[in-house]
Each structure stands twice: as structure tokens, then as C-alpha cells.
Write a protein that holds these residues in place. Structure first.
Motif, PDB file in Angstrom:
ATOM      1  N   ASP A 144       0.823  -1.209   0.000  1.00 21.79           N
ATOM      2  CA  ASP A 144       0.000   0.000   0.000  1.00 21.79           C
ATOM      3  C   ASP A 144       0.858   1.260   0.000  1.00 21.79           C
ATOM      4  O   ASP A 144       0.448   2.295  -0.524  1.00 21.79           O
ATOM      5  CB  ASP A 144      -0.901   0.036   1.246  1.00 21.79           C
ATOM      6  N   ARG A 145       2.033   1.161   0.618  1.00 23.96           N
ATOM      7  CA  ARG A 145       2.885   2.339   0.752  1.00 23.96           C
ATOM      8  C   ARG A 145       4.347   1.892   0.884  1.00 23.96           C
ATOM      9  O   ARG A 145       4.641   0.855   1.471  1.00 23.96           O
ATOM     10  CB  ARG A 145       2.484   3.151   1.984  1.00 23.96           C
ATOM     11  N   VAL A 146       5.240   2.729   0.343  1.00 29.18           N
ATOM     12  CA  VAL A 146       6.675   2.451   0.384  1.00 29.18           C
ATOM     13  C   VAL A 146       7.352   3.449   1.312  1.00 29.18           C
ATOM     14  O   VAL A 146       7.110   4.655   1.227  1.00 29.18           O
ATOM     15  CB  VAL A 146       7.302   2.535  -1.027  1.00 29.18           C
ATOM     16  N   LEU A 147       8.200   2.952   2.204  1.00 26.85           N
ATOM     17  CA  LEU A 147       8.990   3.779   3.107  1.00 26.85           C
ATOM     18  C   LEU A 147      10.469   3.578   2.793  1.00 26.85           C
ATOM     19  O   LEU A 147      10.915   2.440   2.615  1.00 26.85           O
ATOM     20  CB  LEU A 147       8.728   3.409   4.568  1.00 26.85           C
ATOM     21  N   ILE A 148      11.221   4.680   2.706  1.00 30.86           N
ATOM     22  CA  ILE A 148      12.654   4.607   2.411  1.00 30.86           C
ATOM     23  C   ILE A 148      13.421   5.295   3.530  1.00 30.86           C
ATOM     24  O   ILE A 148      13.190   6.468   3.820  1.00 30.86           O
ATOM     25  CB  ILE A 148      12.991   5.284   1.064  1.00 30.86           C
ATOM     26  N   ASP A 149      14.298   4.547   4.164  1.00 39.36           N
ATOM     27  CA  ASP A 149      15.177   5.107   5.194  1.00 39.36           C
ATOM     28  C   ASP A 149      16.420   5.604   4.475  1.00 39.36           C
ATOM     29  O   ASP A 149      17.228   4.817   3.983  1.00 39.36           O
ATOM     30  CB  ASP A 149      15.537   4.039   6.232  1.00 39.36           C
ATOM     31  N   GLY A 150      16.563   6.921   4.393  1.00 39.39           N
ATOM     32  CA  GLY A 150      17.641   7.502   3.608  1.00 39.39           C
ATOM     33  C   GLY A 150      18.962   7.531   4.338  1.00 39.39           C
ATOM     34  O   GLY A 150      19.116   6.995   5.438  1.00 39.39           O
ATOM     35  N   ALA A 151      19.948   8.167   3.707  1.00 41.81           N
ATOM     36  CA  ALA A 151      21.282   8.296   4.293  1.00 41.81           C
ATOM     37  C   ALA A 151      21.520   9.740   4.689  1.00 41.81           C
ATOM     38  O   ALA A 151      20.926  10.666   4.125  1.00 41.81           O
ATOM     39  CB  ALA A 151      22.345   7.845   3.288  1.00 41.81           C
ATOM     40  N   ALA A 152      22.397   9.947   5.667  1.00 47.26           N
ATOM     41  CA  ALA A 152      22.675  11.287   6.175  1.00 47.26           C
ATOM     42  C   ALA A 152      23.173  12.204   5.063  1.00 47.26           C
ATOM     43  O   ALA A 152      24.095  11.858   4.324  1.00 47.26           O
ATOM     44  CB  ALA A 152      23.716  11.219   7.285  1.00 47.26           C
ATOM     45  N   GLY A 153      22.527  13.362   4.938  1.00 45.92           N
ATOM     46  CA  GLY A 153      22.976  14.369   3.991  1.00 45.92           C
ATOM     47  C   GLY A 153      22.600  14.123   2.550  1.00 45.92           C
ATOM     48  O   GLY A 153      22.903  14.938   1.676  1.00 45.92           O
TER      49      GLY A 153
END
Length: 339
Positions: A144-153
Motif C-alpha cells: 500500500d505504501r513504500v517507506l525509504i530510510d535515507g542516508a545522512a545528507g
């Protein structure tokens, strides 16, 4: 929800609405990105979520800094993309749903489905171009939904796919006190607020542009652009009258300082705000010289997450940080540790 755990107050879910993907980005390392991700997972209970990380997340101790990190707990049915080398560190029962072909130092990335509740560790694609196809795979598999844990900066991650939004995490782990953190946050939010062109002709011209650099009138008519042998514009030959300089790559501090010294009212346009990489002082100098920024596709920061706690031991007063941020930005500011 884990047994014995009470429901949390909805803070982020109302702000992100129906957006997907939701990308969590940070102004510095240990800004609270994974804490915000875990909060979203709890608040979006009932949705089939899919997630990945551009770095490595979910481990108890940061492998680079040695600091404590939050673990990632997911309910059964969650989809996640991670390197096969991290599977022994996940205590949820999983099955393989898709192999992506993306390679990492921890092994090939595959899409897994949690068959039971449990903790997982994430290490997915590191390139922005790999995230949009992965988001499509998640949807094909029923997310239903996509979550992305990004990188610093790495703000560029927020532009992975149209229709999404970003959550910007800031906190005491960043150098400087509350005032400095608020100023840097305001700068990032201002860049993300760069408007799209109003003229239909210019919007169409930018959307179709394939060159690294191009020059247009305000109405979208192409102008000749003199270049150096390297392909860079010959800055001194740019028109003195107001025009639009298209930059497909990064809009850097040296570039804006060079344009600022010319004093001409140049509009610098980029594909989206993630290409605006210039620091506060260079951007301010460019604006003082009459310059402005535009984005072919506008991006949205749905919320700023404030983290007054530092993994390095230098904590800030919670109310002071929240007050400084709320005075500096128009974006909603929340403390994800609030119960």
C-alpha cells in the motif's frame, strides 16, 4: 502492534497523508531517521508496508560510530528489500518474493515478505536510480505504501519517484546549537520550496530537456549557450538580462557564487530541489545578486522531526529546539519521541 505496546499518538501519518514513497532524510548522521521510520510503521498499522534503506539500518549498534541505534520491528505481511547477508540477523520468519539484481557489499538485494512479526535489518540499493524500480516492484507485490530510510545528507533520495514526500530529521548530533540547527533546517526547507515555472512554455521546455546545461528565455525559448571545452557554461558570456539556466546535475556553492559575482538576475532551474546542493551563504549571495531558483518538479517536505538527544552525548533542551525550528520554518515540526 507488539504485545503489551500501547497505541501512539498520530504525529506523522496525518502529515504524510496518502503519499508514497515516504523518504526519511537527515541533515546529519544520528539525526533520528530510523526513529521516525519506526514511528511511521506503528502509526500506519493496518497498511501493507514495504521498506528499504539506502544505508544500513536496524542494527543495535552503529557499525561506523559504535553508537546505539533503534531496531526496526515490523508486523507480519511487511515487504522489505535488504541484502541477503543480513538475513541471519533478522528474527522475523521470511520468504523471498523477488530478486532485484542489485548488488551490495553485504550480498545481493532481494525483496522479502515477513511471515511473522519480528525485527529486521535493512541494507538496500544505494543509488537513486535503483529506488524507483524497487518501489514499482513493491507495488506489484501488494504494498500500500513504500517507506525509504535515507542516508545522512543525501537529499537526492527524496526525488526518487513522483508522488512521494520527505520527512526531514534534524537534531542535536549536528554541530552547533538550536539556532544553527534551525538555520540549516530553514535553508533545506527553502530549497525544497523552490517553485515550478509559471510559464507553460518554460515548463514544457524544462520537462523535455536532455542536456546537462541549457539556456532559455523566461517563456521557454532556447537561447545559444557558449561553453568551455569541459562542457561547463562560459559564465562570463551569459546574458545580462534575465534568463533561465538549466542545470541537470548539482547546483553547487561555487556555481552560485560565480553567478552571484556577475550580479545578473539569472534563474537557475533544476529537475527538482534535491539538485540544489549549495550552502546557506552561497545561496544567500546568489539571491542578493538578483538570482532565483526554480524546479521542474516540486518536492514536498511533509514534516520536520526534531531530535534533541545526541548519540554523542551532547543533548539540547527539547523546548528550545522545537521553538527554534517552529520559528524558522513553516513546515510542521514534531518530536517523534512524543507518546
Amino acid at each position: 502492534m507488539r504485545e503489551g505496546e500501547r497505541a501512539v499518538k498520530p504525529l506523522l501519518a496525518p502529515l504524510v497523508g496518502d503519499a508514497s514513497p515516504v523518504t526519511v532524510i537527515g541533515l546529519c548522521k544520528n539525526a533520528g531517521k530510523t526513529t521516525a521510520l519506526c514511528r511511521l510503521i506503528r502509526e500506519l498499522e493496518g497498511e501493507t508496508l514495504a521498506m528499504t534503506s539506502v544505508g544500513r539500518d536496524g542494527e543495535r549498534t552503529d557499525v561506523v560510530t559504535g553508537t546505539e541505534k533503534p531496531e526496526i520491528w515490523v508486523p507480519a505481511g511487511t515487504l522489505f528489500a535488504t541484502a541477503r547477508g543480513l538475513l541471519p540477523l533478522c528474527d522475523a520468519t521470511v520468504e523471498v518474493d523477488r530478486v532485484t539484481g542489485v548488488m551490495t557489499p553485504l550480498g545481493p538485494v532481494a525483496v522479502f515478505r515477513a511471515l511473522s512479526d519480528g525485527y529486521i535489518q535493512l541494507a538496500g540499493p544505494s543509488a537513486v536510480a535503483q529506488l524507483a524500480p524497487l518501489a514499482g516492484t513493491f507495488r506489484e507485490l501488494g504494498a500500500d505504501r513504500v517507506l525509504i530510510d535515507g542516508a545522512a545528507g543525501r537529499k537526492s533520495l527524496a526525488g526518487a519517484e513522483p508522488g512521494g514526500c520527505a520527512i526531514l530529521c534534524v537534531g542535536a548530533s549536528m554541530d552547533g546549537g538550536a539556532a544553527v540547527i534551525a538555520a540549516e533546517t530553514a535553508h533545506t526547507c527553502a530549497l525544497f520550496a523552490a517553485p515550478e515555472p509559471e510559464e507553460p512554455g518554460l515548463r514544457a521546455a524544462l520537462a523535455a530537456e536532455q542536456e546537462r546545461f541549457a539556456l532559455f528565455t523566461l517563456e521557454g525559448e532556447r537561447l545559444p549557450l557558449e561553453r568551455e571545452e569541459s562542457g561547463q557554461p562560459l559564465w562570463g558570456a551569459l546574458p545580462r538580462e534575465k534568463c533561465v539556466l538549466w542545470v541537470a546535475g548539482g547546483v553547487t556553492s561555487p556555481m552560485l557564487r560565480t553567478l552571484a559575482r556577475r550580479g545578473a538576475p539569472t534563474v537557475v532551474a533544476a529537475p527538482d530541489a534535491t539538485h540544489f546542493l549549495a550552502d546557506r551563504s552561497s545561496t544567500a549571495a546568489f539571491f542578493r545578486g538578483g538570482g532565483s531558483l526554480q524546479a521542474a518538479r516540486r518536492l514536498t517536505i511533509a514534516a520536520v522531526c526534531a531530535n534533541p538527544w545526541s548519540a554523542y552525548g551532547k543533548h539540547l533542551d527539547r523546548e528550545e529546539l522545537l521553538s527554534a525550528l517552529r520559528a524558522a520554518v513553516e513546515v510542521p515540526v514534531v518530536d517523534v519521541r512524543e507518546v
